[in-house]
Design an enzyme around this catalytic site. Structure first.
Site, short mmCIF file in Angstrom:
data_model
loop_
_atom_site.label_atom_id
_atom_site.label_comp_id
_atom_site.label_asym_id
_atom_site.label_seq_id
_atom_site.Cartn_x
_atom_site.Cartn_y
_atom_site.Cartn_z
N HIS A 174 27.89 -54.56 -20.74
CA HIS A 174 26.67 -53.98 -21.32
C HIS A 174 26.84 -54.04 -22.84
O HIS A 174 26.97 -53.02 -23.52
CB HIS A 174 26.52 -52.54 -20.82
N ASP B 108 30.63 -42.20 -18.25
CA ASP B 108 29.45 -42.85 -17.67
C ASP B 108 29.39 -42.42 -16.20
O ASP B 108 30.36 -41.84 -15.67
CB ASP B 108 29.58 -44.38 -17.82
N ARG C 285 20.33 -47.27 -29.67
CA ARG C 285 20.03 -48.50 -28.93
C ARG C 285 18.95 -49.28 -29.68
O ARG C 285 19.03 -50.50 -29.82
CB ARG C 285 19.53 -48.17 -27.51
N GLN D 155 24.68 -51.93 -25.27
CA GLN D 155 25.09 -50.53 -25.28
C GLN D 155 26.27 -50.34 -26.23
O GLN D 155 26.30 -49.41 -27.04
CB GLN D 155 25.48 -50.10 -23.85
N CYS E 107 26.45 -43.13 -22.17
CA CYS E 107 25.38 -44.13 -22.37
C CYS E 107 24.07 -43.67 -21.78
O CYS E 107 23.02 -44.17 -22.16
CB CYS E 107 25.81 -45.46 -21.76
N ARG F 145 18.31 -58.00 -17.56
CA ARG F 145 19.23 -57.09 -16.85
C ARG F 145 19.35 -57.59 -15.42
O ARG F 145 18.35 -57.72 -14.72
CB ARG F 145 18.68 -55.66 -16.88
N1 CP Z 1 22.08 -46.80 -21.24
C1 CP Z 1 21.19 -47.59 -20.61
O1 CP Z 1 21.34 -48.82 -20.56
O2 CP Z 1 20.14 -46.91 -20.09
P1 CP Z 1 19.01 -47.52 -19.14
O3 CP Z 1 19.66 -47.88 -17.84
O4 CP Z 1 18.01 -46.43 -19.02
O5 CP Z 1 18.45 -48.74 -19.81
N1 NVA Z 2 27.29 -48.18 -15.52
C1 NVA Z 2 25.90 -47.88 -15.46
C2 NVA Z 2 25.29 -47.95 -16.81
C3 NVA Z 2 23.84 -47.65 -16.87
C4 NVA Z 2 23.30 -47.76 -18.24
C5 NVA Z 2 25.21 -48.84 -14.50
O1 NVA Z 2 25.54 -50.02 -14.49
O2 NVA Z 2 24.35 -48.39 -13.76
#
Ligand code: CP
Ligand code: NVA
Length: 309
Positions: free
Chosen positions: A134, A229, A296, A137, A268, A107
């Site tokens: 993502h 989101d 997930r 997701q 999400c 990430r």
């Molecule tokens: N939806 C998602 O990616 O959650 P986290 O940021 O908790 O991993």
């Molecule tokens: N759009 C959000 C998604 C988190 C899972 C972010 O990037 O923080």
């Protein structure tokens, strides 16, 4: 079969899969969810690193559990504890970690940073979220749509709010699966233009539709799925976003009245209750967010199985 393309491969975005391959992967996730993973140990003796340059709850824990269920050993690394936070390059980090580990889940910030990491790494790299996309997701999201709606073709998914990484991956997944995707965002916060153009090609190929619009009520009209989101993503600052303009995109009870009676509501997570979605809707009878979060795990089990199987 999709497993040949994903086998020993990176998974940096949904671009690499065609519609059939994506559908196979989601169906495999559903099969594994229903039948369980007992005896399926494609990660036996394998060490998988999970490198987080941003916070995470679902992605980190679901990958950690998925790796263990498949017989492997997860190793979680946070940016703050690593030399990347003192200036070591992402490429050098990828090069070195590949000498210890059999796969890496990452990430990070820019998609280019993930690509630099993956080019330097000599083991498969999986995108666990970037500023641009993502894809893991979106796999879980499509699994959730399949469970609740039974198919993809012609299913109308309306995404309301920030045209961010989650919206970008949803557009890619939905347009490859024959869905009707509508994204309604405040002006200047629409999804990535290049990805919209790319998805236009998927619409022609797979008979899907993609509408980018600014009217949340129109977007929600007759929707089978309403998705939202957070308005401020990880790495962004609230003061840089026109939050006043976002308010009419809130997913609330009133907005839901425009959708189909059997609409499902997705997010999400993490959610900012009372901001992009009300608690009434998040906790209400149309919400499937907890199943979506659980998915997930199942989607990533299928993905890891195909990469390392
Ligand atoms: N939806 C998602 O990616 O959650 P986290 O940021 O908790 O991993
Ligand atoms: N759009 C959000 C998604 C988190 C899972 C972010 O990037 O923080």
């Amino acid at each position: 079969m999709v497993k040949h393309k994903l086998r020993d491969s990176d998974f940096l975005s949904l671009q690499m899969l065609d519609g059939d391959e994506l559908e196979d992967l989601v169906e495999e996730a559903l099969r594994l969810k229903r039948e369980g993973t007992k005896g399926f140990k494609p990660l036996s003796q394998k060490m998988i690193g999970i490198l987080m340059e941003k916070q995470s709850t679902r992605t980190r824990v679901s990958f950690e559990v998925a790796v263990r269920k498949l017989g492997g050993y997860p190793l979680v690394m946070s940016k703050g504890d690593m030399q990347i936070s003192t200036g070591e390059t992402i490429g050098d980090t990828g090069r070195v970690l590949s000498r210890y580990l059999d796969g890496l889940v990452v990430r990070t910030f820019g998609q280019d940073r993930l690509e630099d990491f993956a080019s330097a790494a000599s083991v498969p790299v999986i995108n666990a979220l970037t500023d641009e996309s993502h894809p893991c997701q979106a796999l879980a999201d499509m699994l959730t749509v399949l469970e609740y709606k039974g198919s993809f073709a012609g299913i109308k998914l309306a995404y309301l709010g920030d045209g961010n990484n989650v919206a970008n991956s949803l557009m890619r997944a939905g347009t490859k699966l024959g869905m009707e995707i509508t994204i309604a965002s405040p002006e200047g916060n629409e999804p990535d233009r290049k990805i919209v153009e790319e998805c236009g090609k998927y619409c022609e190929l797979y008979g899907s539709t993609l509408v980018i619009g600014g009217d949340p009520v129109e977007a929600a009209d007759d929707a089978d799925v309403i998705y939202t989101d957070v308005w401020v993503s990880l790495g962004e600052k609230a003061e840089d976003k026109p939050l006043e303009q976002f308010k009419r995109f809130q997913v609330n009870y009133e907005l839901l009245q425009n959708a189909r009676d059997d609409v499902i509501v997705m997010h999400c997570l993490p959610a900012k209750r009372g901001v992009e979605i009300t608690s009434e809707v998040l906790d209400g009878s149309h919400s499937v967010v907890w199943d979506q979060a659980e998915n997930r795990l199942h989607a990533q089990i299928a993905l890891l199985g195909m990469i390392f199987g």
